[in-house]
Design an enzyme around this catalytic site. Sequence first.
Site, PDB file in Angstrom:
ATOM      1  N   SER A 101      37.403  31.497  32.416  1.00 65.05           N
ATOM      2  CA  SER A 101      36.209  32.273  32.749  1.00 65.05           C
ATOM      3  C   SER A 101      36.387  33.147  33.979  1.00 65.05           C
ATOM      4  O   SER A 101      35.777  34.213  34.087  1.00 65.05           O
ATOM      5  CB  SER A 101      35.020  31.329  32.955  1.00 65.05           C
ATOM      6  OG  SER A 101      35.313  30.355  33.956  1.00 65.05           O
ATOM      7  N   HIS A 122      30.723  31.462  39.738  1.00 65.95           N
ATOM      8  CA  HIS A 122      31.795  32.375  39.344  1.00 65.95           C
ATOM      9  C   HIS A 122      31.693  33.643  40.193  1.00 65.95           C
ATOM     10  O   HIS A 122      30.611  33.990  40.661  1.00 65.95           O
ATOM     11  CB  HIS A 122      31.680  32.746  37.863  1.00 65.95           C
ATOM     12  CG  HIS A 122      32.090  31.655  36.927  1.00 65.95           C
ATOM     13  ND1 HIS A 122      31.274  30.590  36.630  1.00 65.95           N
ATOM     14  CD2 HIS A 122      33.241  31.455  36.229  1.00 65.95           C
ATOM     15  CE1 HIS A 122      31.894  29.782  35.779  1.00 65.95           C
ATOM     16  NE2 HIS A 122      33.090  30.281  35.526  1.00 65.95           N
TER      17      HIS A 122
END
Length: 342
Positions: free
Chosen positions: A39, A243
Site C-alpha cells: 500500500s 499512510h
Amino acid sequence: MTRRSLLRGLVMAGSAALTVGLIPTAGAAAGSYVALGDSYSAGVGTRAKVDSCYRSTYGYPALVASRYGLALSYQACSGARTADVAANQVGALNTGTTHVSMTIGGNDVGFADVLTECAQPGWMSDCSGAIAGGRAILRDQLPGRYDSLFSTIRSKAPNAKVVVGGYPLIFNGEDCNALTFFSPDEEASLNSATNDLDSLIQSKSTASGFTFADARGLFGGHAVCDSPEWINGLSNPIEESYHPNRDGNVGYAKIFGPALTGTPYLAPTAAPRKESTAVHTRQAADSVLRMRLDTPANLSKAAAAGVSPQEVKRLNGQLRSMDSRVVARALAALRALDRQSR
C-alpha cells in the site's frame, strides 16, 4: 461490527491476481519502470483510489515516472505481502526492465492487526503482545522471505536498477486523534519495531545488490500529529489511515527518484495545500461505540485495570448524545481514563 474490525480497513486485502496498471507518463520514455510492493507503493493515503489495488496517480511511482519520463507498469497493490509480490507482481519484470522500486514487509509482520490492537484503550488491548508477535515474524520468517523474493527479482530483471524503500516512523509521541488510544510508550515501541524492520530491509536489499531508500530522515518532523504531517492519522475513509498523504508521496518521490536515476527529483510547483485529517466528533463517537466498551467482558477488563466500569458505561452512553459538546467531553474523558489506567 466487532472492535477487532474497527481499524482492519487500514490495509485492504490485495491477494487477488493483479493486472498491469499503466499510468500515462510525461514526455518520451527513457526506460521501463516497474513499481512493485504494498500500500505504501500503491499510494494509499492520497485519497485518489484508481482500482481495487488503489494505485493512485498521486502515489510516488506515478510521480517518479512522470517526472523522469519513464514508462510505468504499476504493479503495487494494497495489502500485498512478500508472497503476493512473488506470485502476482514480478511477472511484469523482464530483461528490458530498467528501473524497479518497492516497499514490502509491513503486511508480513501484521501492520494492520498491530495498529488495531494498540489503538484500543489500554485496559482492553494487548499492544505489547501484538508487537511481540510481529517481531517474531520479523526475526524468524521475514529474512528468508526477503532472500527468496529479492533473488527472484534479480533473476527476472538482471539489468534493472532496483531500489527497496524503508518505512517512515509513524508516530511522534503524541496521539491527537479523538478516537485512538495510543500511549507514548506504545508509540515508542511501534517506532522501534519500524526501525528494526527498516534495518532488516536495508541489510537484505544491499546484500542482494539493491539500493536501500531510507525514508526516516526526510519524514522526520512529519509524522502523525506533526505540522505539517506527511502521514495521515485515523482518517475517513479508514483505509487512508496511517499512510503517506500526497505530501508524503512527494517526499517518497524525492527519495526514490534520485536513487533510481541518479538525478534529483524536482517537485512541480503547486499552490500550498493542506491535507485534512480531522475526524468529525460524530464519526469519532461512532467509531468508539463500535469498540463496544460497555460489554460485560470489556467492563470486567476495565475493573481489572482499576478503571471504574460505571464511569466507562456512563461515558460510553454519552457518546450517543445529539449534543456534540457532550460527545466531545465524553471522548476526552475516555482518553483521560486510558492514560490514568496506564
